[in-house]
Design a protein around this motif. Structure first.
Motif, mmCIF file in Angstrom:
data_model
loop_
_atom_site.group_PDB
_atom_site.id
_atom_site.type_symbol
_atom_site.label_atom_id
_atom_site.label_comp_id
_atom_site.label_asym_id
_atom_site.label_seq_id
_atom_site.Cartn_x
_atom_site.Cartn_y
_atom_site.Cartn_z
ATOM 1 N N ASP A 112 2.896 -2.534 -10.562
ATOM 2 C CA ASP A 112 3.709 -2.502 -9.567
ATOM 3 C C ASP A 112 3.243 -2.190 -8.334
ATOM 4 O O ASP A 112 2.288 -2.511 -8.026
ATOM 5 C CB ASP A 112 4.688 -1.351 -10.263
ATOM 6 C CG ASP A 112 5.576 -0.860 -9.079
ATOM 7 O OD1 ASP A 112 5.417 0.225 -8.610
ATOM 8 O OD2 ASP A 112 6.398 -1.634 -8.764
ATOM 9 N N SER A 113 4.181 -1.448 -7.578
ATOM 10 C CA SER A 113 3.848 -1.463 -6.125
ATOM 11 C C SER A 113 2.419 -0.961 -5.696
ATOM 12 O O SER A 113 1.739 -1.079 -6.323
ATOM 13 C CB SER A 113 4.881 -0.287 -5.411
ATOM 14 O OG SER A 113 4.680 0.844 -6.217
ATOM 15 N N ASP A 114 2.526 -0.536 -4.634
ATOM 16 C CA ASP A 114 1.288 -0.163 -3.795
ATOM 17 C C ASP A 114 1.042 -1.419 -2.953
ATOM 18 O O ASP A 114 0.253 -2.076 -3.121
ATOM 19 C CB ASP A 114 0.112 -0.025 -4.385
ATOM 20 C CG ASP A 114 -0.982 0.138 -3.610
ATOM 21 O OD1 ASP A 114 -1.528 -0.521 -2.791
ATOM 22 O OD2 ASP A 114 -1.149 1.226 -3.057
ATOM 23 N N MET B 194 0.943 -1.132 0.039
ATOM 24 C CA MET B 194 -0.081 -0.147 -0.006
ATOM 25 C C MET B 194 0.845 1.237 0.020
ATOM 26 O O MET B 194 0.297 2.125 -0.395
ATOM 27 C CB MET B 194 -0.753 -0.179 1.304
ATOM 28 C CG MET B 194 -1.098 0.848 1.916
ATOM 29 S SD MET B 194 -2.335 0.237 2.946
ATOM 30 C CE MET B 194 -2.506 0.901 4.362
ATOM 31 N N ASP B 195 2.058 1.151 0.571
ATOM 32 C CA ASP B 195 2.658 2.475 0.380
ATOM 33 C C ASP B 195 3.179 2.355 -1.066
ATOM 34 O O ASP B 195 2.646 1.766 -1.843
ATOM 35 C CB ASP B 195 4.235 2.255 1.239
ATOM 36 C CG ASP B 195 5.063 3.062 1.035
ATOM 37 O OD1 ASP B 195 4.349 4.324 1.155
ATOM 38 O OD2 ASP B 195 6.147 3.066 0.709
ATOM 39 N N ALA B 196 3.823 3.262 -1.567
ATOM 40 C CA ALA B 196 4.184 3.605 -2.765
ATOM 41 C C ALA B 196 3.154 3.112 -3.869
ATOM 42 O O ALA B 196 3.336 2.177 -4.651
ATOM 43 C CB ALA B 196 5.434 2.674 -3.328
ATOM 44 N N THR B 197 1.962 3.743 -3.506
ATOM 45 C CA THR B 197 0.913 3.351 -4.234
ATOM 46 C C THR B 197 0.966 3.458 -5.491
ATOM 47 O O THR B 197 0.517 4.149 -6.005
ATOM 48 C CB THR B 197 -0.360 4.094 -3.789
ATOM 49 O OG1 THR B 197 -0.231 4.177 -2.520
ATOM 50 C CG2 THR B 197 -1.519 3.628 -4.208
ATOM 51 N N SER B 198 1.930 2.502 -5.990
ATOM 52 C CA SER B 198 2.242 3.013 -7.411
ATOM 53 C C SER B 198 0.941 2.491 -8.097
ATOM 54 O O SER B 198 0.387 1.557 -8.202
ATOM 55 C CB SER B 198 3.165 2.108 -7.952
ATOM 56 O OG SER B 198 3.953 2.673 -8.272
ATOM 57 N N VAL C 58 -4.024 7.004 1.973
ATOM 58 C CA VAL C 58 -3.725 6.367 0.770
ATOM 59 C C VAL C 58 -2.140 5.410 0.987
ATOM 60 O O VAL C 58 -1.884 4.287 0.555
ATOM 61 C CB VAL C 58 -3.086 7.252 -0.327
ATOM 62 C CG1 VAL C 58 -2.365 6.739 -1.441
ATOM 63 C CG2 VAL C 58 -4.615 7.758 -0.720
ATOM 64 N N GLY D 9 -0.626 1.013 -10.694
ATOM 65 C CA GLY D 9 -1.713 0.827 -9.931
ATOM 66 C C GLY D 9 -2.790 0.795 -10.954
ATOM 67 O O GLY D 9 -3.239 -0.267 -10.775
#
Lengths: 381, 96
Positions: free
Chosen positions: B94-96, A1-5, A191, A9
């Motif tokens: 990718d991330s999240d 969830m970090d770097a909610t790329s 977020v 995303g």
């Protein structure tokens, strides 16, 4: 969830992930017994619903390497987190219940923020996809949240009825429907996982916590994903240029593969690599709002560099045709590749992308067609 | 224009202030600060920042917010067009 790329995303993945064999029939915290040998599991918490694996909150080098491999699409599916209920610290019946995706990077960035905390963690089966993408696809959706609440028997472990979900899951989760079907009230938290502790302590989501960013770091993080994704197609085109360069009015010449084919393939690959790396890096500084236009500037810059390097006077008519061809192909390719980058960003709308594609795609195709035709003519003069 | 702003006047977002019940859910779930509460009603204050993710519409209890949600991804649109379906993403993210 970090770097909610993000869309990284948003746009995401149709990877056929192996489905872990726990449906609603298996009422236990984590159905997949392989979880007990996972390196990030440290012991267990005994509960009336069964033993709950306790997860470590510190990331090891193996985790970081695993995260790196996931980004480069190496053995990605070996890093699925088994869906189910986990413990962080020694949670009680009053501890918060957090919900997350079973993508390795998501799970890692979340648990690494939870040092010295006692919380319950529900990992959904999002097929190894991050929160935002999974929510857009519906795998991080109302049904999966409801199913997992029932399967993990979390209601027997906590006295409250509040679930904390990552904000970006609101794309797929309808909070009031989850409440109606389970009695649990979903609350959309921040977020980013980095804001989670502040949110849990204060209970308030500041306006800043709601906003998604797309920093240089976020943009660079999606570069390898894009490169892996495009590599096969780009290499195929480069090989075509290489092989076609053998053609000439005197028949097929293997020498020309090296003298013309190799430089052509290199120019094409350098253009692609340049667009895939410099495009994301320079995104905010390239003029214009449409991504195809931003890519066009980049392509014109590359063309100018090539023209300066080639030296217009030093080459014959064939060389000039080549240069003219590349001055059409390079901007078209760079424009197309950056237009594709819309899928990796956190702020492009589907209506907007459609609108720019209607104008840009025909122009890109035309320039590529004329460019390639010119390049082919150059082989015979 | 410089910076990370996408096209002007492109999105399908609508807000019917008459049916808004002022719950503030749209403000809470929007990742781009499109909404603000004013006089106990939601108001669209930055429409061009909308990326049509659809979180607001999905969580609006009075159906005051509508948006044709989708993935703003060129390749998804191309794949959808080839298959004759809605935009469908086939990339790995990718991330999240």
């Amino acid at each position: 969830m970090d770097a909610t790329s993000p869309k990284s995303g948003k746009c995401c993945c149709s990877i056929a992930a192996p489905t872990t064999a726990d449906g609603i029939a298996s009422l236990q915290p984590v159905a997949d017994q392989a979880v007990w040998s996972a390196p990030w599991v440290q012991g267990k918490v005994a509960t009336p619903a069964g033993d709950v694996p306790r997860v470590s909150t510190s990331l090891t080098w193996a985790d970081r390497l695993g995260g790196w491999k996931v980004r480069w699409a190496i053995g990605r599916m070996r890093y699925l987190i088994p869906p189910g209920l986990y413990a962080v610290g020694d949670p009680t019946d009053e501890s918060p219940v957090l919900v997350t995706a079973n993508y390795k990077l998501t799970f890692d960035s979340l648990r690494s923020q939870l040092a010295d905390r006692d919380v319950w963690l529900i990992v959904l089966d999002t097929k190894g996809i991050n929160v935002w993408c999974a929510a857009a696809k519906g795998t991080f959706g109302t049904d999966e949240v409801v199913r997992r609440i029932q399967a993990t028997r979390v209601a027997e472990l906590v006295s409250h009825r509040v679930l904390v979900l990552p904000q970006l899951s609101a794309v797929g989760v309808c909070a009031r429907e989850v409440l109606n079907r389970t009695d649990f009230r979903p609350v959309f938290g921040p977020v980013y996982a980095t804001d989670l502790c502040e949110f849990l302590d204060g209970g308030i989501k500041t306006p800043e916590m709601r906003l998604v960013h797309f920093s240089l770091r976020d943009r660079l993080a999606v570069v390898p994903v894009e490169m892996v994704h495009a590599a096969g197609k780009l290499l195929t085109v480069a090989v075509c240029f290489f092989l076609l360069a053998g053609l000439g009015s005197d028949g097929y010449s293997p020498e020309r593969l090296m003298s013309v084919g190799l430089p052509s393939a290199v120019v094409f690959l350098a253009t692609s690599l340049g667009a895939l790396v410099l495009g994301p890096v320079m995104l905010p500084y390239l003029p214009g709002r449409p991504f195809a236009l931003k890519g066009l500037w980049l392509g014109l810059l590359f063309s100018a560099v090539l023209a300066c390097g080639t030296g217009l006077d030093a080459i014959g008519i064939g060389g000039r045709l080549d240069l003219a061809a590349w001055c059409l192909i390079i901007p078209a390719v760079a424009s197309f590749l950056l237009m594709n980058f819309t899928g990796c960003t956190t702020f492009t709308s589907v209506s907007g992308v459609r609108r720019e594609m209607r104008k840009a795609l025909p122009a890109q195709l035309l320039a590529t067609f004329v460019g390639v035709a010119t390049w082919l003519v150059g082989r015979f003069v | 224009m410089f910076g990370l702003r996408y096209l002007r006047n492109a999105v399908t977002l609508t807000l019917n202030e008459a049916t808004c019940n002022g719950c503030g859910m749209c403000v809470s779930v929007c990742p781009h600060g499109v909404f603000r509460m004013e006089n106990r009603k939601a108001k669209v204050v930055d429409r061009d920042a909308c990326m049509e993710c659809g979180a607001c519409a999905r969580n609006c209890p009075s159906e005051a917010v509508t948006v044709k949600a989708g993935t703003g991804c060129a390749m998804a649109i191309i794949i959808g067009a080839i298959r004759g379906t809605e935009p469908s993403c086939g990339c790995s993210c990718d991330s999240d």
